[in-house]
Design a protein around this motif. Structure first.
Motif, PDB file in Angstrom:
ATOM      1  N   UNK A  90       0.816  -1.197   0.000  1.00 23.57           N
ATOM      2  CA  UNK A  90       0.000   0.000   0.000  1.00 23.57           C
ATOM      3  C   UNK A  90       0.857   1.257   0.000  1.00 23.57           C
ATOM      4  N   UNK A  91       0.193   2.396  -0.184  1.00 19.26           N
ATOM      5  CA  UNK A  91       0.907   3.669  -0.235  1.00 19.26           C
ATOM      6  C   UNK A  91       1.554   4.064   1.096  1.00 19.26           C
ATOM      7  N   UNK A  92       0.942   3.687   2.214  1.00 18.48           N
ATOM      8  CA  UNK A  92       1.550   4.044   3.501  1.00 18.48           C
ATOM      9  C   UNK A  92       2.825   3.222   3.710  1.00 18.48           C
TER      10      UNK A  92
ATOM     11  N   UNK B 283       5.575   4.796   1.593  1.00 17.71           N
ATOM     12  CA  UNK B 283       6.037   6.052   2.191  1.00 17.71           C
ATOM     13  C   UNK B 283       6.923   5.746   3.405  1.00 17.71           C
TER      14      UNK B 283
ATOM     15  N   UNK C 208      -4.555  -0.352   5.347  1.00 17.34           N
ATOM     16  CA  UNK C 208      -4.773   0.262   4.032  1.00 17.34           C
ATOM     17  C   UNK C 208      -5.863   1.331   4.090  1.00 17.34           C
ATOM     18  N   UNK C 209      -6.751   1.237   5.085  1.00 16.03           N
ATOM     19  CA  UNK C 209      -7.824   2.213   5.261  1.00 16.03           C
ATOM     20  C   UNK C 209      -7.451   3.273   6.302  1.00 16.03           C
ATOM     21  N   UNK C 210      -6.146   3.385   6.637  1.00 16.69           N
ATOM     22  CA  UNK C 210      -5.657   4.388   7.593  1.00 16.69           C
ATOM     23  C   UNK C 210      -6.174   4.168   9.019  1.00 16.69           C
TER      24      UNK C 210
ATOM     25  N   UNK D 126      -4.893   2.393  11.740  1.00 12.50           N
ATOM     26  CA  UNK D 126      -3.759   1.596  12.195  1.00 12.50           C
ATOM     27  C   UNK D 126      -3.994   0.975  13.562  1.00 12.50           C
TER      28      UNK D 126
ATOM     29  N   UNK E  58       9.718  11.943   2.354  1.00 15.71           N
ATOM     30  CA  UNK E  58       9.120  10.655   2.750  1.00 15.71           C
ATOM     31  C   UNK E  58       7.946  10.903   3.695  1.00 15.71           C
TER      32      UNK E  58
ATOM     33  N   UNK F  53       4.932  11.992   1.891  1.00 19.64           N
ATOM     34  CA  UNK F  53       4.192  10.883   1.268  1.00 19.64           C
ATOM     35  C   UNK F  53       3.304  10.173   2.300  1.00 19.64           C
ATOM     36  N   UNK F  54       3.811  10.015   3.526  1.00 19.27           N
ATOM     37  CA  UNK F  54       3.000   9.406   4.592  1.00 19.27           C
ATOM     38  C   UNK F  54       1.787  10.271   4.910  1.00 19.27           C
TER      39      UNK F  54
ATOM     40  N   UNK G 292      -0.885  10.190   2.361  1.00 24.60           N
ATOM     41  CA  UNK G 292      -1.674   8.961   2.472  1.00 24.60           C
ATOM     42  C   UNK G 292      -2.645   9.037   3.649  1.00 24.60           C
ATOM     43  N   UNK G 293      -2.121   9.424   4.824  1.00 22.26           N
ATOM     44  CA  UNK G 293      -2.955   9.402   6.028  1.00 22.26           C
ATOM     45  C   UNK G 293      -4.067  10.449   5.987  1.00 22.26           C
TER      46      UNK G 293
ATOM     47  N   UNK H  29      -9.765   7.326   2.295  1.00 15.10           N
ATOM     48  CA  UNK H  29      -9.642   6.142   1.435  1.00 15.10           C
ATOM     49  C   UNK H  29      -9.872   4.901   2.278  1.00 15.10           C
ATOM     50  N   UNK H  30     -10.521   3.909   1.686  1.00 13.39           N
ATOM     51  CA  UNK H  30     -10.808   2.667   2.408  1.00 13.39           C
ATOM     52  C   UNK H  30     -10.003   1.496   1.858  1.00 13.39           C
ATOM     53  N   UNK H  31      -9.410   1.661   0.683  1.00 15.15           N
ATOM     54  CA  UNK H  31      -8.594   0.602   0.080  1.00 15.15           C
ATOM     55  C   UNK H  31      -7.397   1.264  -0.600  1.00 15.15           C
ATOM     56  N   UNK H  32      -6.397   0.442  -0.940  1.00 15.53           N
ATOM     57  CA  UNK H  32      -5.254   0.962  -1.712  1.00 15.53           C
ATOM     58  C   UNK H  32      -5.727   1.778  -2.905  1.00 15.53           C
TER      59      UNK H  32
ATOM     60  N   UNK I 199      -6.435   5.522  -2.880  1.00 11.18           N
ATOM     61  CA  UNK I 199      -5.382   6.492  -2.565  1.00 11.18           C
ATOM     62  C   UNK I 199      -4.890   7.180  -3.846  1.00 11.18           C
TER      63      UNK I 199
END
Lengths: 234, 234
Positions: free
Chosen positions: A13-15, A18, A166-168, A170, B18, B21-22, B25-26, B30-33, B36
């Motif tokens: 995933x994007x997180x 990153x 993936x849905x933030x 964590x 970096x 980028x985090x 994303x956060x 978004x609920x899935x990859x 994003x």
């Protein structure tokens, strides 16, 4: 850019990708910006889900190959992929580019050698990674006895936790991931590989120092392998 | 990639990009990859130091333009630059590409409006950012009264803290940055802009909730502007 520019095929995933870039930076011995490693991160979260592709979902390979081509066109000299499941398409990606692709399981084996050089180790990952036997076969050849959660445990504990990251969300992913690690330890694992790059993010969102077995972070393992490639003298 | 792929011109420093980028994303709903934002991060830490260039050091513009061209070639539809000082070359970069470049000071003004819609605000940044009056002029035009640490304070407190972050020594950068924020508050600042992308990283490495003035994080402000561009409907 020179050929020591690292290409990072991310977004899966994007997180996780990153976080890989942060760890690449923090683990690099450097005193100024200019001593850090040049890198291009191709973060395409639209790559179809790698585990779903195993059960008839859309094929991720076309977008994976587009990313590989994009990193090559950008002048990168090697590629790292901070997604374990995507390594199920390693052979096809490696065949499509002259660039070396650092294999996340080899990077993990390198980290594992320091913590549990032989014996039984546990691996948690997506259903896809486990079904493709990415870790079982490769670590098995290197002499480890690999145990994993069974399919029902992966479905109940690990897969929902990965989806939460993936849905933030964590924080809620911690408890089921910690439970799985403890489960593998109770069955004899001397160390547990966090074999999906979302898992270290979920684990770090909770009191992971309480988990009574060494954990191998595959994001850090891959970042260290990338640093060895980029700075062979360091 | 579609034209809603975000290009990120980073590496200045690499930890800041970096972290950008985090945060991108956060902060994205978004609920899935797949929900994003697709992005390409061009992280070239070899770009010559932007502040040193102001006093006769090597010119960063050629490598900045190489990054802009690389992001354009990768198919990006807009560019964000998580480095405040690099915005001293904004005009030259914008002239070299048809892509919109999101301006970090405009993004910061948007965030500032919610916290301190008028009156006196403080700005901390590199000596280069302050000497180029990136914030003083642009926020001044928008109606704020901008105060900054004086040159001696920047040299004693802010510049060494920024250098510590670039050298991966985050913890020791906290105290001088917190002292500078309190100093600006004592002189009437209703909010303090962390106008160098290393500064939020240093501030977050310490007990920043104790600082008695609202802080504007320019990494988050730029990430939110990028999300507004990528997901105008969200």
């Amino acid at each position: 850019m020179t050929n020591r520019t690292l290409g990072v095929l991310g977004g899966m995933g994007p997180l996780a990708s990153a976080h890989f870039m942060s760890r690449l930076t923090l683990l690099t011995p450097a005193a100024t910006d200019q001593e850090h490693i040049p890198a291009v991160l191709w973060s395409d979260p639209r790559v179809p889900d790698r585990t779903q592709a195993r059960s008839g979902g859309p094929d991720p390979l076309p977008l994976l190959l587009r990313g590989v081509a994009g990193l090559q066109a950008a002048g990168c000299g090697a590629i790292a992929i901070p997604c374990n499941t995507a390594h199920g398409w390693y052979r096809e990606m490696a065949a499509a580019t002259p660039l070396p692709i650092l294999h996340i399981v080899d990077a993990t084996a390198e980290a594992l050698r320091r913590v549990a050089p032989s014996g039984t180790v546990g691996v948690m990952g997506t259903a896809g990674t486990l079904a493709m036997r990415l870790y079982q076969d490769r670590l098995g050849e290197l002499g480890w006895n690999v145990i994993t959660p069974d399919e029902a445990e992966t479905a109940r504990l690990v897969s929902p936790a990965i989806a939460s990251v993936k849905a933030n969300r964590l924080a809620e992913s911690y408890a089921p991931l910690a439970e799985t690690a403890e489960l593998l330890a109770s069955r004899g694992a001397l160390a547990v590989v966090l074999g999906c790059t979302e898992i270290p993010l979920g684990i770090q969102a909770g009191p992971h120092h309480d988990i009574a077995v060494p954990l191998i972070d595959t994001i850090d393992a891959l970042a260290l392998a990338a640093i060895r490639w980029a700075k062979p003298a360091a």
